[in-house]
Design a protein around this motif. Structure first.
Motif, PDB file in Angstrom:
ATOM      1  N   LEU A   1       0.815  -1.158  -0.079  1.00  0.00           N
ATOM      2  CA  LEU A   1      -0.007   0.022  -0.088  1.00  0.00           C
ATOM      3  C   LEU A   1       0.677   1.174  -0.063  1.00  0.00           C
ATOM      4  O   LEU A   1       0.170   2.274  -0.048  1.00  0.00           O
ATOM      5  N   LYS A   2       2.046   1.068   0.038  1.00  0.00           N
ATOM      6  CA  LYS A   2       2.983   2.391  -0.036  1.00  0.00           C
ATOM      7  C   LYS A   2       2.740   3.113  -1.183  1.00  0.00           C
ATOM      8  O   LYS A   2       2.681   2.574  -2.402  1.00  0.00           O
ATOM      9  N   LYS A   3       2.437   4.452  -0.961  1.00  0.00           N
ATOM     10  CA  LYS A   3       2.328   5.417  -2.131  1.00  0.00           C
ATOM     11  C   LYS A   3       3.450   5.584  -2.904  1.00  0.00           C
ATOM     12  O   LYS A   3       4.637   5.618  -2.442  1.00  0.00           O
ATOM     13  N   ASP A   4       3.260   6.486  -4.072  1.00  0.00           N
ATOM     14  CA  ASP A   4       4.262   6.841  -4.946  1.00  0.00           C
ATOM     15  C   ASP A   4       5.141   5.931  -5.604  1.00  0.00           C
ATOM     16  O   ASP A   4       6.148   5.861  -5.856  1.00  0.00           O
ATOM     17  N   GLN A   5       4.172   4.575  -5.765  1.00  0.00           N
ATOM     18  CA  GLN A   5       5.255   3.789  -6.441  1.00  0.00           C
ATOM     19  C   GLN A   5       5.282   3.995  -7.834  1.00  0.00           C
ATOM     20  O   GLN A   5       4.298   4.571  -8.523  1.00  0.00           O
ATOM     21  N   LYS A   6       6.466   3.932  -8.336  1.00  0.00           N
ATOM     22  CA  LYS A   6       6.905   4.445  -9.748  1.00  0.00           C
ATOM     23  C   LYS A   6       7.374   3.440 -10.618  1.00  0.00           C
ATOM     24  O   LYS A   6       8.603   3.304 -10.633  1.00  0.00           O
ATOM     25  N   THR A   7       6.463   2.542 -11.181  1.00  0.00           N
ATOM     26  CA  THR A   7       7.105   1.565 -11.938  1.00  0.00           C
ATOM     27  C   THR A   7       6.952   1.953 -13.435  1.00  0.00           C
ATOM     28  O   THR A   7       5.717   2.513 -13.764  1.00  0.00           O
TER      29      THR A   7
ATOM     30  N   PHE B   1       0.790  -1.783 -10.008  1.00  0.00           N
ATOM     31  CA  PHE B   1      -0.744  -2.139  -9.488  1.00  0.00           C
ATOM     32  C   PHE B   1      -1.272  -1.655  -8.213  1.00  0.00           C
ATOM     33  O   PHE B   1      -2.430  -1.914  -7.679  1.00  0.00           O
ATOM     34  N   SER B   2      -0.340  -0.806  -7.542  1.00  0.00           N
ATOM     35  CA  SER B   2      -0.887  -0.152  -6.218  1.00  0.00           C
ATOM     36  C   SER B   2      -2.101   0.672  -6.618  1.00  0.00           C
ATOM     37  O   SER B   2      -2.811   0.887  -5.626  1.00  0.00           O
ATOM     38  N   LYS B   3      -2.187   1.321  -7.953  1.00  0.00           N
ATOM     39  CA  LYS B   3      -3.261   1.970  -8.292  1.00  0.00           C
ATOM     40  C   LYS B   3      -4.579   1.422  -8.110  1.00  0.00           C
ATOM     41  O   LYS B   3      -5.772   1.969  -7.915  1.00  0.00           O
ATOM     42  N   THR B   4      -4.440   0.153  -8.343  1.00  0.00           N
ATOM     43  CA  THR B   4      -5.865  -0.758  -8.364  1.00  0.00           C
ATOM     44  C   THR B   4      -6.558  -0.822  -6.968  1.00  0.00           C
ATOM     45  O   THR B   4      -7.606  -0.931  -6.994  1.00  0.00           O
ATOM     46  N   TYR B   5      -5.533  -0.504  -5.912  1.00  0.00           N
ATOM     47  CA  TYR B   5      -6.330  -0.517  -4.432  1.00  0.00           C
ATOM     48  C   TYR B   5      -7.371   0.576  -4.269  1.00  0.00           C
ATOM     49  O   TYR B   5      -8.265   0.656  -3.728  1.00  0.00           O
ATOM     50  N   ARG B   6      -6.851   1.559  -5.217  1.00  0.00           N
ATOM     51  CA  ARG B   6      -7.918   2.813  -5.016  1.00  0.00           C
ATOM     52  C   ARG B   6      -9.504   2.425  -5.797  1.00  0.00           C
ATOM     53  O   ARG B   6     -10.359   3.166  -5.531  1.00  0.00           O
ATOM     54  N   ALA B   7      -9.266   1.557  -6.463  1.00  0.00           N
ATOM     55  CA  ALA B   7     -10.615   0.961  -7.393  1.00  0.00           C
ATOM     56  C   ALA B   7     -11.485   0.227  -6.445  1.00  0.00           C
ATOM     57  O   ALA B   7     -12.650  -0.271  -6.554  1.00  0.00           O
TER      58      ALA B   7
ATOM     59  N   VAL C   1      -4.323   4.372   0.005  1.00  0.00           N
ATOM     60  CA  VAL C   1      -5.814   4.448   0.502  1.00  0.00           C
ATOM     61  C   VAL C   1      -6.014   4.340   1.761  1.00  0.00           C
ATOM     62  O   VAL C   1      -5.195   4.152   2.715  1.00  0.00           O
ATOM     63  N   PRO C   2      -7.141   4.827   2.227  1.00  0.00           N
ATOM     64  CA  PRO C   2      -7.532   5.200   3.580  1.00  0.00           C
ATOM     65  C   PRO C   2      -7.543   3.646   4.146  1.00  0.00           C
ATOM     66  O   PRO C   2      -8.098   2.702   3.471  1.00  0.00           O
ATOM     67  N   VAL C   3      -6.762   3.490   5.379  1.00  0.00           N
ATOM     68  CA  VAL C   3      -6.684   2.034   6.116  1.00  0.00           C
ATOM     69  C   VAL C   3      -7.060   2.352   7.382  1.00  0.00           C
ATOM     70  O   VAL C   3      -7.058   3.627   7.961  1.00  0.00           O
ATOM     71  N   GLN C   4      -7.377   1.199   8.237  1.00  0.00           N
ATOM     72  CA  GLN C   4      -7.536   1.372   9.747  1.00  0.00           C
ATOM     73  C   GLN C   4      -6.302   0.543  10.058  1.00  0.00           C
ATOM     74  O   GLN C   4      -5.936  -0.441   9.823  1.00  0.00           O
TER      75      GLN C   4
END
Lengths: 110, 100, 127
Positions: C53-59, C70-76, C104-107
């Protein structure tokens, strides 16, 4: 499988989806639609553009129910109805429209 | 000697073995999931600090950028390198030990 | 899932970093496929799984590591009605990460809370 688009060979997988997403062009989309005897209208392009934007943002082709919901939100409930989308894309709005949009087949679609 | 580590330090003991067996003046390069060892604030930061006083340490930039990690959070003293600099290191040091 | 009507609790327990192995991407694909069934789904991120879930992944596909981000997909996931995402506090802190590092927002939950959640599940899918 492959198609010729403006003199360039574009590779397709066994189900007719683009192998390389970067090969997509409007001409390629119409050629893929030709295979299904479909002439792309502005209404088709609206959905295709929507799908390409969705992929760009989320890196997936959405499932049908997600697609209808997302389109309703963005383009209004009339266009987000399954009926409207199936009329445009008789082989399934997710499956067929994704193919024209140069995206992979939606995850979970068989 | 060049040690290369591609496993997360929190998932495997590859890095711990590497740090234990590396000699002064050896170089250690972290790549793939190994890059997670190179950042500030982790529970292994102290082990890295200790190693930095005797060995040169490197981290592969394309791998940490892919994983969302930021150059500004690399532990000072660890140098970030490109693919071609990685190749240069393998030429400069011999032998190369891969801690898989 | 053959028992139609019976809503079951499914937890996907993610413990691997992305890219280095295929587990993270496989898990996400199963989550998306499984979302077609009416179940109560939650995702837990433990150990190196928190790195997914780390943001700013740049592949980039053509340079860099040559893989899809695919970290963008967690936002879907919220489009798929999946909004229960848990991160174990201990795993996050051991890696020097904070809540604002996630895409993304997480608990954020402690280990006892995670144990309790796991105990409530009908099925836990481990990746």
């Amino acid at each position: 499988m492959a198609i010729e688009v403006n003199g360039k060979t574009v590779e397709l997988d066994e189900e007719g989806y683009l192998v390389n997403l970067s090969d997509w062009s409007k001409e390629a989309a119409q050629m893929l639609a030709d295979q299904d005897n479909l002439k792309l209208t502005d209404s088709h392009w609206e959905v295709i553009t929507f799908l390409r934007d969705y992929y760009d943002e989320y890196q997936i082709a959405p499932a049908v129910r997600v697609l209808t919901k997302a389109i309703s939100k963005k383009l209004g409930p009339d266009k987000g109805s399954s009926k409207y989308l199936y009329e445009l894309f008789p082989y399934g709005p997710a499956k067929q429209a994704c193919r024209f949009a140069g995206l992979p087949k939606p995850t979970g679609c068989v | 000697m060049l040690h290369i580590v591609n496993k997360s330090p929190f998932d495997r003991n590859s890095l711990q073995s590497c740090l234990r067996l590396a000699q002064p003046n050896d170089a250690i390069l972290m790549y793939e999931d190994g890059i997670y060892a190179a950042f500030k604030g982790t529970v292994i930061e102290n082990d890295i600090q200790t190693t930095l006083s005797k060995c040169k340490m490197y981290v592969l930039k394309p791998d940490f950028e892919a994983r969302g990690m930021n150059e500004g959070n690399v532990i000072p003293g660890i140098q970030s390198v490109s693919y071609s600099e990685f190749v240069d290191l393998t030429v400069q040091y011999s032998p190369v030990q891969a801690w898989l | 899932m053959e028992e139609s009507g019976a809503i079951k609790k499914f937890m996907y327990l993610n413990r691997k970093a992305p890219y280095g192995t295929i587990y993270a991407l496989e898990s996400l694909e199963v989550v998306l496929i499984g979302a077609a069934f009416d179940q109560e789904v939650s995702l837990a991120f433990v150990d190196d799984g928190v790195y997914q879930l780390k943001k700013d992944q740049k592949t980039t596909v053509n340079s860099g590591i040559g893989m899809k981000d695919f970290s963008k997909t967690y936002r879907a996931l919220e489009d798929y009605d999946i909004d229960k995402l848990y991160v174990e506090k201990r795993s996050m802190e051991a890696r020097g990460l904070r809540e604002e590092d996630f895409i993304v927002p997480v608990q954020i939950i402690d280990s006892a809370q995670l144990s309790a959640l796991m105990a409530q599940q009908d099925v836990i899918l481990s990746f």
